[in-house]
Design a protein around this motif. Structure first.
Motif, short mmCIF file in Angstrom:
data_model
loop_
_atom_site.label_atom_id
_atom_site.label_comp_id
_atom_site.label_asym_id
_atom_site.label_seq_id
_atom_site.Cartn_x
_atom_site.Cartn_y
_atom_site.Cartn_z
N ILE A 1 4.63 -0.57 -11.21
CA ILE A 1 5.33 -1.78 -10.29
C ILE A 1 4.61 -2.19 -9.25
CG2 ILE A 1 7.51 -2.08 -8.82
CD1 ILE A 1 9.10 0.02 -10.54
N PHE A 2 4.12 -1.04 -8.38
CA PHE A 2 3.53 -1.52 -7.16
C PHE A 2 1.92 -1.96 -7.37
CE2 PHE A 2 7.06 0.57 -5.29
CZ PHE A 2 7.45 -0.33 -4.33
N GLY A 3 1.22 -1.70 -8.32
CA GLY A 3 -0.08 -1.78 -8.61
C GLY A 3 -0.28 -3.52 -8.93
N PRO A 4 0.42 -4.07 -9.49
CA PRO A 4 0.37 -5.69 -9.54
C PRO A 4 0.66 -6.18 -8.46
CG PRO A 4 1.49 -4.67 -11.51
CD PRO A 4 1.44 -3.52 -10.68
N ILE A 5 2.02 -5.90 -7.67
CA ILE A 5 2.43 -6.38 -6.19
C ILE A 5 1.26 -6.28 -5.47
CG2 ILE A 5 4.07 -6.24 -4.63
CD1 ILE A 5 6.22 -5.24 -6.61
N HIS A 6 0.65 -4.99 -5.21
CA HIS A 6 -0.38 -4.85 -4.27
C HIS A 6 -1.55 -5.55 -4.56
CE1 HIS A 6 -2.73 -3.06 -1.34
NE2 HIS A 6 -3.92 -2.69 -2.20
N TRP B 1 0.91 -1.26 0.07
CA TRP B 1 0.18 0.02 0.28
C TRP B 1 0.88 1.23 0.12
CZ3 TRP B 1 -4.25 1.66 -1.40
CH2 TRP B 1 -5.56 1.39 -1.24
N ALA B 2 1.81 1.18 0.88
CA ALA B 2 2.78 2.31 0.81
C ALA B 2 3.52 2.71 -0.24
CB ALA B 2 3.85 2.13 2.18
N GLY B 3 4.08 1.73 -1.04
CA GLY B 3 4.72 1.74 -2.31
C GLY B 3 3.69 2.30 -3.49
N LEU B 4 2.34 1.88 -3.49
CA LEU B 4 1.56 2.10 -4.26
C LEU B 4 0.98 3.47 -4.18
CD1 LEU B 4 -0.28 1.33 -6.69
CD2 LEU B 4 -1.99 0.57 -5.00
N LEU B 5 0.77 3.94 -2.82
CA LEU B 5 0.58 5.41 -2.41
C LEU B 5 1.57 6.34 -2.85
CD1 LEU B 5 -1.09 4.80 0.97
CD2 LEU B 5 -2.27 5.61 -1.36
N VAL B 6 2.86 6.04 -2.93
CA VAL B 6 4.00 6.76 -3.31
C VAL B 6 4.01 6.71 -4.89
CG1 VAL B 6 6.48 6.97 -3.21
CG2 VAL B 6 5.48 6.42 -1.18
N GLY B 7 3.71 5.78 -5.54
CA GLY B 7 3.54 5.80 -7.06
C GLY B 7 2.45 6.60 -7.32
N MET B 8 1.40 6.63 -6.74
CA MET B 8 0.21 7.49 -6.95
C MET B 8 0.64 8.69 -6.96
SD MET B 8 -2.80 4.77 -5.75
CE MET B 8 -4.06 6.12 -5.71
N ALA C 1 2.66 14.65 -8.59
CA ALA C 1 3.98 15.29 -9.29
C ALA C 1 3.90 15.36 -10.54
CB ALA C 1 5.12 14.68 -8.49
N ALA C 2 3.12 14.53 -11.14
CA ALA C 2 3.15 14.33 -12.58
C ALA C 2 4.44 14.05 -13.24
CB ALA C 2 2.28 15.44 -13.30
N THR C 3 5.22 12.92 -12.57
CA THR C 3 6.51 12.82 -13.00
C THR C 3 6.47 11.45 -13.77
OG1 THR C 3 7.28 12.19 -10.84
CG2 THR C 3 7.82 14.23 -11.30
N GLY C 4 5.78 10.71 -13.69
CA GLY C 4 5.72 9.35 -14.26
C GLY C 4 4.98 8.31 -13.50
N GLU C 5 4.70 7.46 -14.31
CA GLU C 5 3.80 6.22 -13.74
C GLU C 5 4.56 5.06 -13.34
OE1 GLU C 5 1.31 4.23 -17.20
OE2 GLU C 5 0.92 6.60 -16.96
N LEU C 6 6.08 5.02 -13.41
CA LEU C 6 6.50 3.70 -13.31
C LEU C 6 6.11 3.12 -11.63
CD1 LEU C 6 8.85 1.89 -14.00
CD2 LEU C 6 10.66 3.45 -12.69
#
Length: 109
Positions: free
Chosen positions: A41-46, A19-26, A32-37
């Motif tokens: 990564i964390f979407g499928p893991i979560h 969840w933490a990784g996904l929230l940071v990614g979101m 920040a609109a700097t990318g969706e990497l």
């Protein structure tokens, strides 16, 4: 502690970290609109850990003989971020207290 409960504990912790990784990614994708990497990564893991959490909750419920209300609460705790940690600590503490109480009763008998 039975294996199902131990595995449930590990999955609940991992689900919270995902969840933490996904929230940071979101944040980086939408704020920040700097990318969706991070989301890629964390979407499928979560997602995978969410499914494992649900399966683990059912397995732990069977072993620890949770009530229907506890099972529903555990499943609901998979949805808001980090509540899986609260639920995991709650049920593990209750399991340990119940097994310690039954162990003390068998020693006294």
């Amino acid at each position: 502690m039975p294996t199902a409960l131990r595995l449930f504990r590990y999955v609940a912790i991992a689900e919270a970290f995902s969840w933490a990784g996904l929230l940071v990614g979101m944040y980086f994708k939408y704020i920040a609109a700097t990318g969706e990497l991070g989301v890629k990564i964390f979407g499928p893991i979560h997602g995978a850990l969410f499914v494992l959490y649900v399966a683990g909750a059912f397995a732990a419920a069977r072993v620890a003989r949770w009530s229907l209300g506890t099972v529903v609460l555990g499943l609901a705790c998979a949805i808001p971020p980090f509540t899986s940690l609260w639920f995991e600590r709650r049920v593990i503490a209750r399991f340990r207290a119940s097994t310690a109480g039954s162990a003390a009763e068998s020693v006294a008998a």
